[in-house]
Design a protein around this motif. Structure first.
Motif, mmCIF file in Angstrom:
data_model
loop_
_atom_site.group_PDB
_atom_site.id
_atom_site.type_symbol
_atom_site.label_atom_id
_atom_site.label_comp_id
_atom_site.label_asym_id
_atom_site.label_seq_id
_atom_site.Cartn_x
_atom_site.Cartn_y
_atom_site.Cartn_z
ATOM 1 N N THR A 167 0.850 -1.190 0.000
ATOM 2 C CA THR A 167 0.000 0.000 0.000
ATOM 3 C C THR A 167 0.885 1.240 0.000
ATOM 4 N N VAL A 168 0.619 2.130 -0.926
ATOM 5 C CA VAL A 168 1.421 3.348 -1.053
ATOM 6 C C VAL A 168 0.513 4.563 -0.940
ATOM 7 N N HIS A 169 1.123 5.696 -0.675
ATOM 8 C CA HIS A 169 0.391 6.957 -0.673
ATOM 9 C C HIS A 169 0.602 7.644 -2.014
ATOM 10 N N VAL A 170 -0.480 8.067 -2.645
ATOM 11 C CA VAL A 170 -0.430 8.749 -3.933
ATOM 12 C C VAL A 170 -0.686 10.235 -3.705
ATOM 13 N N SER A 171 0.294 11.051 -4.077
ATOM 14 C CA SER A 171 0.167 12.499 -3.906
ATOM 15 C C SER A 171 0.189 13.171 -5.264
ATOM 16 N N GLY A 172 -0.816 13.999 -5.527
ATOM 17 C CA GLY A 172 -0.863 14.770 -6.762
ATOM 18 C C GLY A 172 -0.614 16.225 -6.473
ATOM 19 N N HIS A 173 0.187 16.887 -7.327
ATOM 20 C CA HIS A 173 0.526 18.285 -7.069
ATOM 21 C C HIS A 173 0.110 19.225 -8.189
ATOM 22 N N VAL A 174 -0.495 18.678 -9.271
ATOM 23 C CA VAL A 174 -0.988 19.570 -10.315
ATOM 24 C C VAL A 174 -2.195 20.308 -9.751
ATOM 25 N N PRO A 175 -2.248 21.657 -9.867
ATOM 26 C CA PRO A 175 -3.304 22.427 -9.178
ATOM 27 C C PRO A 175 -4.711 21.910 -9.401
ATOM 28 N N GLN A 176 -5.046 21.550 -10.661
ATOM 29 C CA GLN A 176 -6.422 21.125 -10.906
ATOM 30 C C GLN A 176 -6.657 19.653 -10.557
ATOM 31 N N HIS A 177 -5.578 18.961 -10.105
ATOM 32 C CA HIS A 177 -5.737 17.535 -9.791
ATOM 33 C C HIS A 177 -5.052 17.182 -8.474
ATOM 34 N N GLU A 178 -5.086 18.086 -7.497
ATOM 35 C CA GLU A 178 -4.484 17.790 -6.213
ATOM 36 C C GLU A 178 -5.283 16.694 -5.519
ATOM 37 N N HIS A 179 -4.559 15.704 -5.017
ATOM 38 C CA HIS A 179 -5.228 14.638 -4.293
ATOM 39 C C HIS A 179 -4.206 13.899 -3.437
ATOM 40 N N ASP A 180 -4.671 13.304 -2.380
ATOM 41 C CA ASP A 180 -3.849 12.474 -1.503
ATOM 42 C C ASP A 180 -4.692 11.275 -1.114
ATOM 43 N N VAL A 181 -4.203 10.105 -1.463
ATOM 44 C CA VAL A 181 -4.989 8.901 -1.217
ATOM 45 C C VAL A 181 -4.046 7.714 -1.062
ATOM 46 N N ASP A 182 -4.425 6.778 -0.216
ATOM 47 C CA ASP A 182 -3.684 5.524 -0.097
ATOM 48 C C ASP A 182 -4.236 4.532 -1.107
ATOM 49 N N GLU A 183 -3.332 3.793 -1.730
ATOM 50 C CA GLU A 183 -3.773 2.867 -2.767
ATOM 51 C C GLU A 183 -2.878 1.633 -2.775
ATOM 52 N N ARG A 184 -3.464 0.517 -3.099
ATOM 53 C CA ARG A 184 -2.710 -0.735 -3.146
ATOM 54 C C ARG A 184 -2.100 -0.938 -4.525
ATOM 55 N N VAL A 185 -0.820 -1.229 -4.548
ATOM 56 C CA VAL A 185 -0.107 -1.440 -5.804
ATOM 57 C C VAL A 185 -0.536 -2.771 -6.412
ATOM 58 N N GLY A 186 -0.793 -2.755 -7.715
ATOM 59 C CA GLY A 186 -1.114 -3.995 -8.409
ATOM 60 C C GLY A 186 0.151 -4.733 -8.826
ATOM 61 N N ALA A 187 0.047 -5.525 -9.869
ATOM 62 C CA ALA A 187 1.196 -6.290 -10.347
ATOM 63 C C ALA A 187 2.250 -5.365 -10.947
ATOM 64 N N LEU A 188 3.515 -5.719 -10.751
ATOM 65 C CA LEU A 188 4.628 -5.020 -11.392
ATOM 66 C C LEU A 188 5.044 -5.805 -12.621
ATOM 67 N N SER A 189 5.397 -5.086 -13.673
ATOM 68 C CA SER A 189 5.763 -5.787 -14.903
ATOM 69 C C SER A 189 6.788 -4.986 -15.686
ATOM 70 N N SER A 190 7.441 -5.703 -16.580
ATOM 71 C CA SER A 190 8.419 -5.111 -17.493
ATOM 72 C C SER A 190 7.853 -5.267 -18.899
ATOM 73 N N PRO A 191 7.572 -4.157 -19.607
ATOM 74 C CA PRO A 191 6.897 -4.265 -20.906
ATOM 75 C C PRO A 191 7.815 -4.747 -22.018
ATOM 76 N N LEU A 192 7.235 -5.483 -22.927
ATOM 77 C CA LEU A 192 7.894 -5.857 -24.180
ATOM 78 C C LEU A 192 6.815 -5.756 -25.253
ATOM 79 N N GLY A 193 6.731 -4.585 -25.890
ATOM 80 C CA GLY A 193 5.615 -4.332 -26.789
ATOM 81 C C GLY A 193 4.333 -4.295 -25.977
ATOM 82 N N LYS A 194 3.335 -5.033 -26.410
ATOM 83 C CA LYS A 194 2.081 -5.100 -25.667
ATOM 84 C C LYS A 194 2.166 -6.043 -24.474
ATOM 85 N N THR A 195 3.178 -6.894 -24.432
ATOM 86 C CA THR A 195 3.298 -7.897 -23.381
ATOM 87 C C THR A 195 3.843 -7.282 -22.102
#
Length: 705
Positions: free
Chosen positions: A347-375
């Motif tokens: 679980t991580v904290h997500v902080s937004g700093h763009v004026p029109q999109h300021e937000h602070d919320v805790d969120e659970r990280v999904g799967a981590l992946s390394s892209p290869l094209g669409k894969t």
């Protein structure tokens, strides 16, 4: 570097590259104009390391980077794409960026995530204005850079010409390490050896007589350039005295100079040629993440925080550098980890700093992946310094900071250009209208160079874009990705109205038909005020002909009518309204009756004198190469602009300041790019309103159109 390499590669198709320590990672962004060969170069490097087949294509036939539906149709990159590979035990994250100026937001995201830059220049085309600007930006922050000249096998390729163009555009410290020999061999200037790829594999041999002469022509200036950057001050004296400097010493000094961004090697590539040489520069010359400055970090309430530089065991500090939406997987965030270690399901904290999109919320990280094209290939963790794709961060947007939920932090935002091309749109149907808001919010979350405006005055929905191509891609995504059909409409510029002279008007609101009626009569005198004065209301009632409690009602009615306009439906400004007479009834007069009477009086007065339309005028600052200053000034004058002056900015650049009506610059972002060959940028800010010329008044759409 490659002068000391055996050309060995390592990699495995289908297996995600991984890194356990930051010093085993290299993050490299590829920069260059559209068509310079960046994506082809990425595919060649992936193939050379065995990450993908030699065909350079994934199973569905799309390129490894250009797999977005827009990219496939248009055959050009419009997104930042990550392509990880492994070479000699080091993980290399290649960040392929769009070369078209409209998608500079993705280019800047790539610069943010990278520790070094490869500037890709086609031997057939040379260096464009945007590439020169990005080079200067990288220089200002000390980012290490190298140049790769591509397409050397093309019949129009001229290596000497494009090398000179690079040295002229990029300045000091740009020198070749290799020279092309035909289309399938390179000669190394330090090793004085020829690396031949004509048989399909890299072989090494002695140079022939012609090649020896070529080496002598370039080798001396290369060595002098390396020695000038050496920390050993005795090297130059020894070299000038005729001593042969050991190649290993030169290579070690070269690597240090490249890492500290004081020397910029030039390499060459063609299909199947030059990949080991380039990979050695990346792994041996470019810095690892711990050598890169960490952006400023603060708490969410703005207090500075000192974070250990690129420590896998330190506090988590990561940044979303790119957000995309996949119709099957959902939102995917490309994340650069600057400190700590990111793991699936934490679980991580997500902080937004763009004026029109300021937000602070805790969120659970999904799967981590390394892209290869669409894969998306699963990975178990992402250590500080690495880049990874994260699934299902539903609230995270491009530019947001990820940190520990008990220690929320915010990273200093990176510079993004201001979108300056307005495009007005409307939904094609009621069904599209119902889905439009949600779809646009998703696009804004993905793309920080898109600004959404719901203009209350003109009653138009406006997308502020970087250019026409950017707008076209956004509308295409609305249709194909989100199933929302919209159409472009003519943009309306918010005008104003005012009186052209002094006039009087009477407002009569009398309705007495039995029962409680309405009775209000007021006499107004209206006169224009200087631009920017706003609105004045003067009470000159004597003798109580209009009771005191109804005088504010008259003013309220006048203000309401001013907001609606009296001629073309635009708000009225810069007038003085004087209430000097009127009548009331003891029973039938009311607040609403006098509001209506005030509006009627204003309208009657407006019918007696010319009403003027006022247009907004912007202060415009244009930064352009000196070669195009005359064109820019002439063009601004043709747009009814007033050029206020010019001033030099740096070397070869000029700032032109002018005042220009907004009606004339709605498409200036496109016109300036064409006029300046991509070298010009501009800013605009509202200045004031001025009378619109009468011959243009009839051509302006009203808000009700």
């Amino acid at each position: 570097m490659a002068e000391k390499a055996n050309g060995g590669t390592s990699g495995a198709a289908g297996r995600a590259p991984s890194a356990d320590q930051p010093d085993m990672v290299r993050n490299v962004v590829l920069v260059g104009h559209s068509g310079s060969g960046k994506t082809t170069l990425v595919e060649a490097l992936l193939a050379a390391t065995g990450t993908i087949p030699r065909t350079g294509r994934v199973e569905d036939g799309t390129t490894i980077s250009d797999f977005d539906e827009v990219e496939v149709r248009q055959q050009r990159s419009v997104n930042l794409a990550l392509a990880p590979l492994t070479y000699n035990g080091i993980k290399i994250n290649l960040l392929d960026t769009p070369g078209y100026a409209d998608f500079v937001g993705d280019l800047r995201a790539g610069l943010r995530a990278a520790d070094a830059a490869l500037f890709v220049v086609a031997a057939t085309d040379g260096v464009d204005g945007l590439t020169r600007q990005i080079w200067d930006e990288c220089a200002s922050v000390g980012m290490p850079r190298a140049v790769v000249i591509t397409k050397i096998d093309h019949q129009r390729a001229d290596f000497d010409e494009v090398l000179t163009a690079c040295q002229n555009a990029f300045g000091e410290g740009v020198a070749p390490l290799y020279l092309p020999v035909g289309g399938d061999a390179l000669v190394g200037l330090l090793s004085q050896r020829v690396f031949d790829y004509s048989g399909g594999e890299r072989t090494e041999r002695e140079p022939d007589a012609d090649q020896v002469e070529l080496i002598e022509m370039y080798r001396g200036s290369l060595i002098e350039g390396i020695i000038q950057e050496s920390e050993d001050e005795s090297l130059m004296d020894r070299y000038l005295e005729g001593e042969e400097i050991d190649t290993k010493v030169l290579i070690d000094d070269l690597e240090k100079a490249v890492a500290r961004a004081s020397f910029h090697p030039v390499l060459v590539s063609a299909p199947g040629v030059g990949m080991p040489e380039l990979l050695e520069v990346i792994t041996q010359g470019f810095p690892c993440p711990p050598e890169h400055r960490l952006p400023e970090v603060t708490t969410i309430d703005g207090k500075n925080v000192k974070v250990c530089r690129c420590d896998p065991d330190g506090p988590l500090v990561a940044e979303v550098v790119k957000t995309t939406s996949d119709p099957y997987v959902g939102r995917i965030s490309l994340v650069r980890v600057f400190s700590g270690t990111l793991r699936p399901d934490m679980t991580v904290h997500v902080s937004g700093h763009v004026p029109q999109h300021e937000h602070d919320v805790d969120e659970r990280v999904g799967a981590l992946s390394s892209p290869l094209g669409k894969t998306q290939r699963p990975v178990g963790k992402c250590v500080a310094g690495d880049v990874v794709a994260v699934a299902k961060l539903g609230h995270a947007e491009t530019g947001d900071t990820l940190s520990e939920k008990d220690n929320p932090l915010v990273m200093e935002p990176w510079q993004m250009p201001e979108p300056l091309l307005p495009v007005a749109i409307r939904a094609k149907s009621k069904a599209d209208e119902d889905k439009l808001s949600q779809a646009l919010n998703r696009l804004v979350a993905e793309d920080p160079t898109l600004r959404l405006e719901n203009n209350a005055e003109t009653r138009q929905l406006v997308l502020w874009c970087m250019g026409e191509a950017h707008a076209d891609v956004l509308l295409d995504r609305l249709s194909r990705r989100h199933g929302v059909e919209v159409e472009k409409i003519d943009l309306r510029v918010p005008l104003r109205e005012t009186f052209g002279g002094k006039a009087q008007g009477m407002g009569r609101n009398v309705k007495q038909t039995g029962g409680h009626g309405q009775y209000a009569i007021c006499h107004l005198e209206i006169e224009p005020l200087p631009s920017g004065s706003g609105f004045e209301f003067v009470d000159k009632i004597v003798g109580g002909v209009v009771p005191r409690q109804f005088i504010p009602s008259v003013e309220k009615g006048v203000r309401s009518q001013m907001e609606r306009g009296v001629v073309a439906g635009y708000p009225m400004v810069d007038i003085r309204v004087t209430l000097y007479d009127g009548k009331a009834h003891s029973v039938d007069s009311s607040d609403m009756a006098f509001q209506i009477a005030g509006g009627l009086a204003l309208r009657e007065a407006a019918a007696k004198v010319p009403a003027l339309l006022l247009e907004p005028v912007d202060e415009v600052s244009v930064l352009v190469d000196d070669d195009y200053v005359g064109n820019v000034m002439s063009d601004l004058s043709s747009r009814r602009g007033r050029v206020l002056g010019t001033e030099p900015v740096g070397v070869g650049r000029t700032l032109v300041r002018a005042e220009v009506p907004e009606l004339e610059i709605t498409r200036y972002a496109i016109d300036l790019r064409s006029m300046s060959h991509g070298t010009g940028t501009f800013t605009r800010a509202f200045l004031r309103y001025e009378p619109l010329p009468s011959h243009l008044a009839g051509k302006v759409a009203t808000p009700a159109d």
